[in-house]
Design a protein around this motif. Structure first.
Motif, short mmCIF file in Angstrom:
data_model
loop_
_atom_site.label_atom_id
_atom_site.label_comp_id
_atom_site.label_asym_id
_atom_site.label_seq_id
_atom_site.Cartn_x
_atom_site.Cartn_y
_atom_site.Cartn_z
N GLN A 148 2.75 14.29 -1.72
CA GLN A 148 3.07 13.18 -0.81
C GLN A 148 2.59 11.90 -1.48
OE1 GLN A 148 1.12 14.39 2.86
NE2 GLN A 148 3.15 14.73 3.75
N ALA A 149 3.48 10.91 -1.51
CA ALA A 149 3.16 9.66 -2.19
C ALA A 149 3.85 8.50 -1.47
CB ALA A 149 3.65 9.71 -3.64
N GLY A 169 10.50 10.14 3.76
CA GLY A 169 10.24 10.43 5.16
C GLY A 169 9.06 9.62 5.66
N GLY A 170 8.41 10.16 6.66
CA GLY A 170 7.30 9.45 7.28
C GLY A 170 7.78 8.64 8.46
N ASP A 172 9.66 5.69 7.05
CA ASP A 172 10.40 6.02 5.83
C ASP A 172 9.75 5.40 4.60
OD1 ASP A 172 12.29 7.69 6.94
OD2 ASP A 172 13.76 6.10 7.26
N ASP A 173 8.43 5.47 4.56
CA ASP A 173 7.70 4.88 3.43
C ASP A 173 6.95 5.93 2.62
OD1 ASP A 173 5.84 5.48 5.36
OD2 ASP A 173 4.74 3.59 5.19
N GLU A 174 7.24 7.21 2.87
CA GLU A 174 6.59 8.29 2.13
C GLU A 174 7.62 9.04 1.31
OE1 GLU A 174 4.30 11.01 4.46
OE2 GLU A 174 3.32 9.41 5.57
N LEU A 175 7.22 9.43 0.11
CA LEU A 175 8.03 10.28 -0.75
C LEU A 175 7.38 11.65 -0.74
CD1 LEU A 175 10.29 10.63 -2.86
CD2 LEU A 175 8.64 9.89 -4.59
N ILE A 176 8.17 12.66 -0.42
CA ILE A 176 7.67 14.04 -0.41
C ILE A 176 8.42 14.79 -1.50
CG2 ILE A 176 7.44 16.17 0.91
CD1 ILE A 176 7.90 13.05 2.86
N ILE A 177 7.67 15.36 -2.42
CA ILE A 177 8.26 16.13 -3.52
C ILE A 177 7.72 17.55 -3.43
CG2 ILE A 177 8.47 16.38 -6.03
CD1 ILE A 177 7.82 13.36 -6.23
#
Length: 105
Positions: free
Chosen positions: A27-28, A57-58, A61-66
């Motif tokens: 999560q970043a 997401g988040g 919509d400010d989180e990147l989930i890899i």
């Protein structure tokens, strides 16, 4: 003057366990540079993740989930890569898990 060329380490020079799959969930902050910095940790070892899924997401919509998986990576190397992932700017959380291929009967 000729520039030296670098090549990735050969697969035969690294420990390999075909029955082991290292799984990483990252999560970043949704920054465009995060994905390339994550992939770089694998690429500089001559590895291509066997699975990669990313999404934004988040709440805002400010989180990147890899979510990625690397088949054959041994546990000690997976632990080291996870520690390196945690040092990447904008990365907040790195979770790891593992999968084992069932033995043929």
């Amino acid at each position: 003057m000729a520039m030296p060329t670098l090549s990735a380490p050969g697969v035969e020079s690294r420990p390999y366990d075909p029955d082991y799959t290292a799984c990483f969930s990252i999560q970043a902050n949704a920054d465009p540079g995060v994905m390339s910095r994550v992939l770089e940790l694998f690429a500089k070892r001559g590895l291509v993740p066997s699975s990669w899924h990313s999404r934004v997401g988040g709440i805002q919509d400010d989180e990147l989930i890899i979510d990625l998986q690397m088949q054959g990576m041994v546990r000690s190397e997976a632990d080291y890569v996870a520690a390196c992932l945690r040092q990447i700017p904008d990365v907040g959380t790195v979770l790891t898990s593992e999968r084992f291929r069932a033995a043929a009967e």
